[in-house]
Scaffold this motif. Structure first.
Motif, PDB file in Angstrom:
ATOM      1  N   GLY A  36       3.571 -10.246  -6.577  1.00  0.00           N
ATOM      2  CA  GLY A  36       2.896  -9.794  -5.699  1.00  0.00           C
ATOM      3  C   GLY A  36       2.822  -8.450  -5.136  1.00  0.00           C
ATOM      4  N   VAL A  37       4.292  -7.943  -5.466  1.00  0.00           N
ATOM      5  CA  VAL A  37       4.373  -6.434  -5.154  1.00  0.00           C
ATOM      6  C   VAL A  37       3.664  -5.676  -6.479  1.00  0.00           C
ATOM      7  CG1 VAL A  37       5.922  -4.530  -5.283  1.00  0.00           C
ATOM      8  CG2 VAL A  37       6.577  -6.573  -4.118  1.00  0.00           C
ATOM      9  N   GLU A  38       3.746  -6.167  -7.659  1.00  0.00           N
ATOM     10  CA  GLU A  38       2.848  -5.619  -8.880  1.00  0.00           C
ATOM     11  C   GLU A  38       1.333  -5.558  -8.295  1.00  0.00           C
ATOM     12  OE1 GLU A  38       3.815  -7.011 -12.532  1.00  0.00           O
ATOM     13  OE2 GLU A  38       6.080  -6.444 -12.059  1.00  0.00           O
ATOM     14  N   MET A  39       0.764  -6.583  -7.729  1.00  0.00           N
ATOM     15  CA  MET A  39      -0.589  -6.814  -7.348  1.00  0.00           C
ATOM     16  C   MET A  39      -0.797  -5.627  -6.492  1.00  0.00           C
ATOM     17  SD  MET A  39      -2.519  -7.668  -4.981  1.00  0.00           S
ATOM     18  CE  MET A  39      -2.038  -9.274  -4.323  1.00  0.00           C
ATOM     19  N   THR A  40       0.095  -5.437  -5.404  1.00  0.00           N
ATOM     20  CA  THR A  40      -0.181  -4.383  -4.463  1.00  0.00           C
ATOM     21  C   THR A  40       0.002  -3.068  -4.770  1.00  0.00           C
ATOM     22  OG1 THR A  40       0.639  -6.195  -2.548  1.00  0.00           O
ATOM     23  CG2 THR A  40       0.591  -3.624  -2.035  1.00  0.00           C
ATOM     24  N   LEU A  41       0.798  -2.961  -5.786  1.00  0.00           N
ATOM     25  CA  LEU A  41       0.987  -1.396  -6.211  1.00  0.00           C
ATOM     26  C   LEU A  41      -0.390  -1.143  -7.128  1.00  0.00           C
ATOM     27  CD1 LEU A  41       4.579  -1.518  -7.482  1.00  0.00           C
ATOM     28  CD2 LEU A  41       3.759  -0.203  -5.486  1.00  0.00           C
ATOM     29  N   ALA A  42      -0.697  -1.881  -7.990  1.00  0.00           N
ATOM     30  CA  ALA A  42      -2.071  -1.782  -8.607  1.00  0.00           C
ATOM     31  C   ALA A  42      -3.165  -1.538  -7.877  1.00  0.00           C
ATOM     32  CB  ALA A  42      -2.342  -2.664  -9.756  1.00  0.00           C
ATOM     33  N   VAL A  43      -3.383  -2.277  -6.715  1.00  0.00           N
ATOM     34  CA  VAL A  43      -4.524  -2.205  -5.885  1.00  0.00           C
ATOM     35  C   VAL A  43      -4.598  -0.890  -5.204  1.00  0.00           C
ATOM     36  CG1 VAL A  43      -5.620  -3.355  -3.893  1.00  0.00           C
ATOM     37  CG2 VAL A  43      -4.891  -4.842  -5.774  1.00  0.00           C
ATOM     38  N   SER A  96      -1.146  -4.787   4.155  1.00  0.00           N
ATOM     39  CA  SER A  96       0.075  -4.868   3.097  1.00  0.00           C
ATOM     40  C   SER A  96       0.361  -6.406   2.573  1.00  0.00           C
ATOM     41  CB  SER A  96       1.345  -4.223   4.103  1.00  0.00           C
ATOM     42  OG  SER A  96       1.791  -5.370   4.858  1.00  0.00           O
ATOM     43  N   ALA A  97       1.419  -6.419   1.644  1.00  0.00           N
ATOM     44  CA  ALA A  97       1.806  -7.467   1.156  1.00  0.00           C
ATOM     45  C   ALA A  97       2.350  -8.752   2.220  1.00  0.00           C
ATOM     46  CB  ALA A  97       2.906  -7.198  -0.025  1.00  0.00           C
ATOM     47  N   HIS A  98       2.739  -8.030   3.281  1.00  0.00           N
ATOM     48  CA  HIS A  98       3.248  -9.024   4.300  1.00  0.00           C
ATOM     49  C   HIS A  98       2.205  -9.619   4.933  1.00  0.00           C
ATOM     50  CE1 HIS A  98       5.592  -5.199   3.792  1.00  0.00           C
ATOM     51  NE2 HIS A  98       6.623  -5.868   3.575  1.00  0.00           N
ATOM     52  N   GLY A  99       1.050  -9.518   4.951  1.00  0.00           N
ATOM     53  CA  GLY A  99      -0.092  -9.982   5.533  1.00  0.00           C
ATOM     54  C   GLY A  99      -0.180  -9.514   7.025  1.00  0.00           C
ATOM     55  N   VAL A 100      -1.124 -10.098   7.816  1.00  0.00           N
ATOM     56  CA  VAL A 100      -1.481  -9.752   9.102  1.00  0.00           C
ATOM     57  C   VAL A 100      -2.079 -11.102   9.826  1.00  0.00           C
ATOM     58  CG1 VAL A 100      -2.003  -7.491   8.687  1.00  0.00           C
ATOM     59  CG2 VAL A 100      -3.855  -8.942   8.456  1.00  0.00           C
ATOM     60  N   PRO A 101      -2.074 -10.880  11.133  1.00  0.00           N
ATOM     61  CA  PRO A 101      -2.630 -12.223  11.843  1.00  0.00           C
ATOM     62  C   PRO A 101      -4.162 -12.286  11.951  1.00  0.00           C
ATOM     63  CG  PRO A 101      -1.770 -10.507  13.679  1.00  0.00           C
ATOM     64  CD  PRO A 101      -1.568 -10.204  12.220  1.00  0.00           C
ATOM     65  N   PRO A 102      -4.888 -13.244  11.884  1.00  0.00           N
ATOM     66  CA  PRO A 102      -6.512 -13.495  12.073  1.00  0.00           C
ATOM     67  C   PRO A 102      -6.930 -12.348  12.843  1.00  0.00           C
ATOM     68  CG  PRO A 102      -5.302 -15.524  12.072  1.00  0.00           C
ATOM     69  CD  PRO A 102      -4.341 -14.590  12.411  1.00  0.00           C
ATOM     70  N   SER A 103      -6.470 -12.223  13.904  1.00  0.00           N
ATOM     71  CA  SER A 103      -7.056 -11.151  14.899  1.00  0.00           C
ATOM     72  C   SER A 103      -7.208  -9.755  14.488  1.00  0.00           C
ATOM     73  CB  SER A 103      -5.887 -10.992  16.194  1.00  0.00           C
ATOM     74  OG  SER A 103      -4.922 -10.589  16.037  1.00  0.00           O
ATOM     75  N   THR A 104      -6.387  -9.345  13.451  1.00  0.00           N
ATOM     76  CA  THR A 104      -6.575  -8.127  12.820  1.00  0.00           C
ATOM     77  C   THR A 104      -7.883  -8.449  11.984  1.00  0.00           C
ATOM     78  OG1 THR A 104      -4.223  -7.714  12.479  1.00  0.00           O
ATOM     79  CG2 THR A 104      -5.484  -6.480  11.003  1.00  0.00           C
ATOM     80  N   TYR A 105      -8.251  -9.320  11.320  1.00  0.00           N
ATOM     81  CA  TYR A 105      -9.581  -9.207  10.447  1.00  0.00           C
ATOM     82  C   TYR A 105     -10.750  -9.475  11.354  1.00  0.00           C
ATOM     83  CZ  TYR A 105      -6.547 -10.783   6.576  1.00  0.00           C
ATOM     84  OH  TYR A 105      -5.295 -11.068   5.449  1.00  0.00           O
ATOM     85  N   ASP A 106     -10.513 -10.036  12.369  1.00  0.00           N
ATOM     86  CA  ASP A 106     -11.498 -10.039  13.583  1.00  0.00           C
ATOM     87  C   ASP A 106     -12.048  -8.640  14.076  1.00  0.00           C
ATOM     88  OD1 ASP A 106     -11.704 -12.839  12.931  1.00  0.00           O
ATOM     89  OD2 ASP A 106     -10.326 -13.224  14.789  1.00  0.00           O
ATOM     90  N   ASP A 107     -10.984  -7.869  14.357  1.00  0.00           N
ATOM     91  CA  ASP A 107     -10.983  -6.623  14.854  1.00  0.00           C
ATOM     92  C   ASP A 107     -11.804  -5.772  13.906  1.00  0.00           C
ATOM     93  OD1 ASP A 107     -11.076  -4.527  16.615  1.00  0.00           O
ATOM     94  OD2 ASP A 107      -8.884  -4.272  16.511  1.00  0.00           O
ATOM     95  N   ALA A 108     -11.302  -5.733  12.783  1.00  0.00           N
ATOM     96  CA  ALA A 108     -11.819  -5.064  11.631  1.00  0.00           C
ATOM     97  C   ALA A 108     -13.152  -5.260  11.238  1.00  0.00           C
ATOM     98  CB  ALA A 108     -11.012  -5.310  10.041  1.00  0.00           C
TER      99      ALA A 108
END
Length: 350
Positions: A36-43, A96-108
């Motif tokens: 997961g971290v390797e994916m995040t670093l690459a992205v 981030s790799a830790h994720g966010v709540p659905p409200s963050t996606y809605d706001d974005a």
């Protein structure tokens, strides 16, 4: 097991000048970044290549808990520490790799923010377990073991109605702000226990034992660490009895790195957690320290571990890389290619 050259007389003299007795360094075979971290670093690297240098990219948290991995981006990468209101409309925002709540996606979405989602698939699975449990009439309640202020906990808690989940923070101690004794927590029958993915297995097990003293009907069958944390813990415990000092590369913000360091303390061995060679205190390695054990947390890119090893190599101390205690045959997790394509279109990058 690979071994480097023997110490020459000249190198032995340099060791003696430092009053060191270290004869060799043992390097854990299971160490450093997970899939997961390797994916995040690459992205993150790909995003910063696509976005023009005069455009700020925002993130809800350090993409992984080793900030030095991103320090070279400087002000181009801004951490809003969970407050998406600080992200301007139409900006680029890395989850981030830790994720966010659905409200963050809605706001974005409402504000035209382009999201690049690097949430670890293991965290996404954890979030799904919480939603499923809350919707299951035979369960109905979730007990989440996690630090209340940690972004992974915030992301998980936001998946369901707050009445359907209880967060137990095992890191708080009596006297800490907002401390709640587990004995005072109301835990409904047949609750499902889920744990933050980066907690050490032994830490989760001890917390579950405490919870079961309150309500033995809880289901703890799905409370697991991620594979990388478990493997690094296992490898460390396999070698700790044969080393005199335990040195872990990782950041204080990383719980899994901290718990990796704690293996030394649990076995009455001196131990330290550092991010780089400049933090080495050579007085640590006094009389009787002949074999040094080294590992690194699941957020630490290999180049930072090698930087820590370099001063020992410069002194001619052999570095022995141990075989992996557990094979890790994973592939790097899939990158969010559709989101990256949308980002290229935004900035007209081929």
């Amino acid at each position: 097991m690979s071994k480097e050259r023997e110490i020459t007389p000249g190198q032995r003299t340099r060791l003696e000048r430092r009053n060191l007795e270290i004869e060799e360094v043992w390097l854990a075979g299971n160490r450093g970044t997970c899939g997961g971290v390797e994916m995040t670093l690459a992205v993150v690297d790909r995003v910063m290549e696509i976005v023009p240098e005069n455009v700020t990219v925002y993130t809800n948290n350090a993409p992984v808990n080793f900030p030095d991995a991103f320090s070279h981006f400087g002000e181009r990468l801004k951490n809003v520490k969970g407050d998406i209101s600080l992200v301007p409309d139409d900006s680029v925002f890395i989850v981030s790799a830790h994720g966010v709540p659905p409200s963050t996606y809605d706001d974005a979405k409402k504000r035209g923010i382009i999201i690049i989602d690097t949430t670890c698939p293991i965290v996404l699975d954890e979030q799904q377990k919480v939603r499923n449990a809350a919707a299951d009439p035979n369960i109905g309640h979730v007990v989440f073991i996690g630090k209340g202020s940690h972004p992974e906990t915030i992301g998980v808690k936001g998946q369901v109605d707050e009445r359907a989940i209880t967060v137990i923070d095992p890191e708080k101690e009596e006297g800490d702000k907002d401390y709640i004794d587990i004995q005072d927590v109301n835990i409904p029958d047949n609750s499902l226990i889920i744990a933050k993915t980066t907690y050490a297995p032994s830490f989760i097990e001890k917390t579950i034992e405490r919870i079961k003293t309150i309500n033995p009907t809880v289901d703890a069958s799905r409370a697991h660490s991620c594979y990388a944390v478990s493997h690094r813990q296992f490898a460390g415990r396999q070698m700790i009895g044969d080393v005199d000092f335990w040195l872990v590369v990782g950041d204080e913000s990383s719980h899994n790195s901290g718990k990796l360091r704690d293996i030394g303390e649990e076995h009455s061995k001196p131990a330290a957690l550092i991010t780089g060679p400049e933090e080495i205190d050579w007085s640590w390695f006094g009389e009787g320290i002949r074999r040094l054990g080294v590992s690194s947390g699941a957020s630490v890119p290999e180049r930072f571990t090698q930087r820590v090893l370099q001063p020992f190599r410069d002194l001619g101390i052999p570095v022995i890389e141990l075989p992996k205690a557990v094979e890790e045959n994973y592939r790097m997790f899939r990158q969010p290619n559709a989101q990256l394509d949308a980002l290229r279109q935004r900035f007209a990058v081929n």
